[in-house]
Motif scaffolding. Structure first.
Motif, PDB file in Angstrom:
ATOM      1  N   ARG A 295       0.808  -1.217   0.000  1.00 16.19           N
ATOM      2  CA  ARG A 295       0.000   0.000   0.000  1.00 16.19           C
ATOM      3  C   ARG A 295       0.843   1.269   0.000  1.00 16.19           C
ATOM      4  NH1 ARG A 295      -4.111   0.243   4.171  1.00 16.19           N
ATOM      5  NH2 ARG A 295      -4.764  -1.909   4.258  1.00 16.19           N
ATOM      6  N   GLY A 296       2.123   1.070  -0.067  1.00 13.91           N
ATOM      7  CA  GLY A 296       2.970   2.247  -0.162  1.00 13.91           C
ATOM      8  C   GLY A 296       3.315   2.787   1.208  1.00 13.91           C
ATOM      9  N   GLU A 297       2.617   2.278   2.210  1.00  8.63           N
ATOM     10  CA  GLU A 297       2.917   2.751   3.550  1.00  8.63           C
ATOM     11  C   GLU A 297       4.103   1.965   4.100  1.00  8.63           C
ATOM     12  OE1 GLU A 297       0.195  -0.174   6.156  1.00  8.63           O
ATOM     13  OE2 GLU A 297      -0.817   1.370   5.005  1.00  8.63           O
ATOM     14  N   LYS A 298       4.702   2.466   5.116  1.00 10.86           N
ATOM     15  CA  LYS A 298       5.805   1.730   5.733  1.00 10.86           C
ATOM     16  C   LYS A 298       5.257   0.522   6.470  1.00 10.86           C
ATOM     17  CE  LYS A 298       9.577   4.809   6.019  1.00 10.86           C
ATOM     18  NZ  LYS A 298      10.713   5.218   6.824  1.00 10.86           N
ATOM     19  N   MET A 299       5.940  -0.609   6.327  1.00 10.66           N
ATOM     20  CA  MET A 299       5.477  -1.807   7.000  1.00 10.66           C
ATOM     21  C   MET A 299       5.647  -1.629   8.503  1.00 10.66           C
ATOM     22  SD  MET A 299       4.495  -3.818   4.546  1.00 10.66           S
ATOM     23  CE  MET A 299       4.501  -5.498   5.144  1.00 10.66           C
ATOM     24  N   SER A 300       6.762  -1.071   8.914  1.00 10.99           N
ATOM     25  CA  SER A 300       6.965  -0.690  10.301  1.00 10.99           C
ATOM     26  C   SER A 300       8.278   0.062  10.328  1.00 10.99           C
ATOM     27  CB  SER A 300       7.000  -1.892  11.229  1.00 10.99           C
ATOM     28  OG  SER A 300       8.327  -2.336  11.384  1.00 10.99           O
ATOM     29  N   LYS A 301       8.473   0.863  11.356  1.00  9.36           N
ATOM     30  CA  LYS A 301       9.632   1.744  11.313  1.00  9.36           C
ATOM     31  C   LYS A 301      10.961   1.002  11.296  1.00  9.36           C
ATOM     32  CE  LYS A 301       7.638   6.061  12.674  1.00  9.36           C
ATOM     33  NZ  LYS A 301       7.231   6.865  13.803  1.00  9.36           N
ATOM     34  N   SER A 302      11.028  -0.053  12.095  1.00  9.15           N
ATOM     35  CA  SER A 302      12.325  -0.721  12.143  1.00  9.15           C
ATOM     36  C   SER A 302      12.525  -1.644  10.944  1.00  9.15           C
ATOM     37  CB  SER A 302      12.456  -1.517  13.438  1.00  9.15           C
ATOM     38  OG  SER A 302      11.436  -2.477  13.496  1.00  9.15           O
ATOM     39  N   VAL A 303      11.424  -2.038  10.337  1.00  6.85           N
ATOM     40  CA  VAL A 303      11.505  -3.006   9.252  1.00  6.85           C
ATOM     41  C   VAL A 303      11.628  -2.327   7.896  1.00  6.85           C
ATOM     42  CG1 VAL A 303      10.166  -4.770   8.046  1.00  6.85           C
ATOM     43  CG2 VAL A 303      10.290  -4.789  10.515  1.00  6.85           C
ATOM     44  N   GLY A 304      11.071  -1.135   7.807  1.00  9.14           N
ATOM     45  CA  GLY A 304      11.109  -0.439   6.526  1.00  9.14           C
ATOM     46  C   GLY A 304      10.004  -0.947   5.638  1.00  9.14           C
ATOM     47  N   SER A 338      -0.138  -4.866   3.894  1.00 14.84           N
ATOM     48  CA  SER A 338       0.496  -3.853   4.716  1.00 14.84           C
ATOM     49  C   SER A 338       0.786  -4.517   6.054  1.00 14.84           C
ATOM     50  CB  SER A 338      -0.452  -2.675   4.920  1.00 14.84           C
ATOM     51  OG  SER A 338      -1.586  -3.099   5.645  1.00 14.84           O
ATOM     52  N   HIS A 339       1.634  -3.890   6.814  1.00 15.90           N
ATOM     53  CA  HIS A 339       1.960  -4.435   8.129  1.00 15.90           C
ATOM     54  C   HIS A 339       0.704  -4.636   8.968  1.00 15.90           C
ATOM     55  CE1 HIS A 339       4.138  -5.047  11.867  1.00 15.90           C
ATOM     56  NE2 HIS A 339       3.402  -4.093  12.418  1.00 15.90           N
ATOM     57  N   ASP A 340      -0.125  -3.602   9.043  1.00 19.27           N
ATOM     58  CA  ASP A 340      -1.333  -3.695   9.877  1.00 19.27           C
ATOM     59  C   ASP A 340      -2.249  -4.813   9.412  1.00 19.27           C
ATOM     60  OD1 ASP A 340      -0.470  -1.674  11.422  1.00 19.27           O
ATOM     61  OD2 ASP A 340      -1.786  -0.127  10.563  1.00 19.27           O
ATOM     62  N   ALA A 341      -2.401  -4.945   8.100  1.00 14.67           N
ATOM     63  CA  ALA A 341      -3.304  -5.971   7.580  1.00 14.67           C
ATOM     64  C   ALA A 341      -2.788  -7.360   7.944  1.00 14.67           C
ATOM     65  CB  ALA A 341      -3.462  -5.830   6.068  1.00 14.67           C
ATOM     66  N   ILE A 342      -1.489  -7.570   7.847  1.00 13.20           N
ATOM     67  CA  ILE A 342      -0.934  -8.897   8.175  1.00 13.20           C
ATOM     68  C   ILE A 342      -1.136  -9.190   9.663  1.00 13.20           C
ATOM     69  CG2 ILE A 342       1.169 -10.321   8.259  1.00 13.20           C
ATOM     70  CD1 ILE A 342       2.228  -8.785   5.849  1.00 13.20           C
ATOM     71  N   VAL A 343      -0.818  -8.207  10.494  1.00 19.82           N
ATOM     72  CA  VAL A 343      -0.914  -8.413  11.943  1.00 19.82           C
ATOM     73  C   VAL A 343      -2.379  -8.616  12.356  1.00 19.82           C
ATOM     74  CG1 VAL A 343      -0.568  -7.327  14.193  1.00 19.82           C
ATOM     75  CG2 VAL A 343       1.236  -7.202  12.447  1.00 19.82           C
TER      76      VAL A 343
END
Ligand code: ME8
Length: 517
Positions: A295-304, A338-343
């Motif tokens: 989605r173009g958003e960051k997956m998470s800050k530490s992961v990029g 996206s990170h949120d969707a996976i989690v």
């Protein structure tokens, strides 16, 4: 003897590292292969790399390496990805292999002998990115003064001596194929596109190039190399031992080619026409999945911004990744990740629904039933309702898998598990322990049996964790195929159970702990 089932992924261009789209296609095809194996089929599952063509050559040159070395290095990454994704592929084909040169030259010779190949000269548009020839009517001139093909990739003008395949002669036979075999192309939108494309008329296809030599030589005219798609599509035959008769010959025709929606024309127009010309049987079905976008958003800050499949496995674990990709996006449609969707998806369904049901029931059994499968009494209507839903699942799953609706199989499992969680909460086995221990045993038995059934059906999707789940249910390795879903194969009262362990922990964002988020 078991019925054979041969399925394939597209073979990827190793002109870079594998990306999430490649991983997506591979995981889905792997789940289909595993499903069929567990359902008793003799399965052959093929994947590999597509190493010839101008795109590979240009990318290698740009990096200052030979196309051979370039293909070798990147193909190894694709093979490594297949392993990292838990792939159950039976073969990994590389189009630079000798067996593949032999097969491609054999199919060429058959098409030439049939009178379907003639020499001429090509002038027209070519997209290197798509490795595709396009007609004038498919080209758009954009504001930047450049011309683009129908998939939005730049095209260049090509003029050279070339062999042609008489594709125009196959229009009626192709339309009859689509008509007689409505299941040949899935999903339906893709089928409609192909039918209109073919109805509009087909031009003969340029099938050789003379301006470079990174490809398979045309038999009898070595100045020409085959158009990369002639050789690429043939990989599916190569792996069955074509043109020889070997152990795997009986796997042809393929039952299913799984591909992405951008390469439907090659698989449903060119490929059947080549095979008809060569007098070979046609694959039974081609299924095109959608595209996957970050989605173009960051997956998470530490992961990029994680798009590297290896990094995704590292961060989420393989089964979370597999589960998410197969459950979230209806197979055949485009999807986002996206990170949120996976989690959210995996915490809610793997941890809260499935993990919780297993943990609650098995820990009670460990404590209050002497760590043995409890002995049930007569089943109540509520018991029977969840057991019946569990029994019905395999038939529905088979139907969905035959349409490649993997998400629907998982939705069915989740719905069963949710119903059983509600049943468990409603029956209150913890209260029954004092008031009616025999009834408690029945409720725990029914719940454990539902978990067993869910775990057996989850194996194609999340093989590693489903296997752990079956371990803690005391299910032997040779009691895990779909034939074990028959009612008479249910859990045996008195069977010892190992100590339960949590199989589906919640995903906790490390970033929130280290303060980076
Ligand atoms: O097309 N999402 O190779 P390829 C989902 N060599 N799927 C995607 C995707 C995305 N973002 N990007 C690519 C080729 N794919 C040819 C195939 S077969 C005889 C030759 C899919 O490396 C794509 O649709 O470009 C295709 O099915 C596969 O990945 C390989 O793509």
């Amino acid at each position: 003897m078991a019925e054979r089932f041969y399925l394939t992924t597209a073979i990827s261009y190793p002109n870079g590292r594998p990306h999430i789209g490649h991983a997506y296609e591979f995981i889905a095809t792997d789940a289909l292969a595993r499903f069929k194996r567990l359902d008793g089929y003799d399965v052959m599952f093929l994947t590999g790399t597509d190493e010839h063509g101008i795109k590979m050559l240009q990318t290698a040159r740009a990096q200052g390496v030979s196309p051979q070395d370039f293909a070798e290095t990147n193909s190894a990454e694709f093979e490594r990805m297949a392993k990292a994704l838990g792939g159950s592929n039976d073969d990994f084909i590389r189009t630079s292999e000798a067996r593949h040169h032999a097969a491609s030259q054999a199919i060429w010779t058959r098409m030439a002998d049939a009178g379907d190949i003639y020499k001429g000269s090509y002038s027209g548009w070519y997209s290197v990115r798509d490795e595709a020839y396009y007609g004038e009517d498919e080209i758009t001139l954009r504001d930047d003064g450049k011309r683009y093909g129908p998939q939005g990739t730049p095209v260049e003008w090509v003029e050279e001596e070339s062999y042609f395949f008489k594709l125009s002669a196959f229009q009626d036979r192709l339309l009859a194929l689509y008509d007689d075999n409505p299941a040949f192309i899935g999903p339906a939108e893709r089928r409609n596109e192909v039918v209109s494309f073919v109805k509009a008329g087909l031009r003969d296809l340029s099938v050789s190039r003379t301006t470079f030599n990174w490809g398979i030589p045309v038999p009898g005219d070595e100045k020409h190399v085959m158009y990369v798609w002639v050789d690429a599509l043939t990989n599916y035959l190569t792996a069955t031992g074509f043109p020889g008769e070997g152990e795997r010959s009986a796997f042809w025709p393929a039952d299913l080619h799984v591909i992405g929606k951008d390469i439907v024309r090659f698989h449903t127009v060119y490929w059947p026409a080549f095979l008809m010309s060569a007098g070979l049987p046609l694959p039974k079905r081609v299924f095109a999945h959608g595209f996957l976008f970050n989605r173009g958003e960051k997956m998470s800050k530490s992961v990029g911004n994680v798009i590297d499949p290896f990094a995704l496995i590292d961060v989420y674990g393989l089964d979370r990744l597999r589960y998410f990709l197969l459950r979230e996006v209806p197979f055949g449609q485009d999807g986002n990740y996206s990170h949120d969707a996976i989690v959210n998806r995996t915490n809610s369904e793997l941890a809260n629904d499935i993990g919780n049901l297993a943990q609650r029931s098995l820990s009670m059994i460990a404590k209050h039933c002497e760590a043995q499968v409890p002995t049930p009494g007569a089943f109540s209507a509520a018991d029977q309702a969840v057991l019946d839903e569990a029994h019905g699942l395999l038939i529905k799953a088979r139907e969905a898998v035959d349409r490649q609706e993997l998400h629907a199989v998982l939705a069915g499992i989740v719905s069963l598990v949710s119903a059983t969680n509600r049943y468990f909460a409603g029956e209150e086995p913890w209260a029954l322990r004092k008031s009616d221990p025999a009834r408690m045993a029945t409720v725990l038995y029914v719940t454990a049996e539902v978990v067993r059934r869910a775990a057996i059906l989850l194996q194609p999707f999340v093989p590693e964790s489903a296997s752990k789940l079956l371990d803690i249910l005391g299910v032997a390795d040779d009691r895990r195929s779909f034939s074990e879903l028959a009612p008479e194969r249910a859990l045996k009262p008195g069977n010892p159970l190992p100590p339960p362990q949590p199989i589906y922990p919640r995903f906790a964002d490390k970033t929130s702990e280290d303060g980076a988020a």
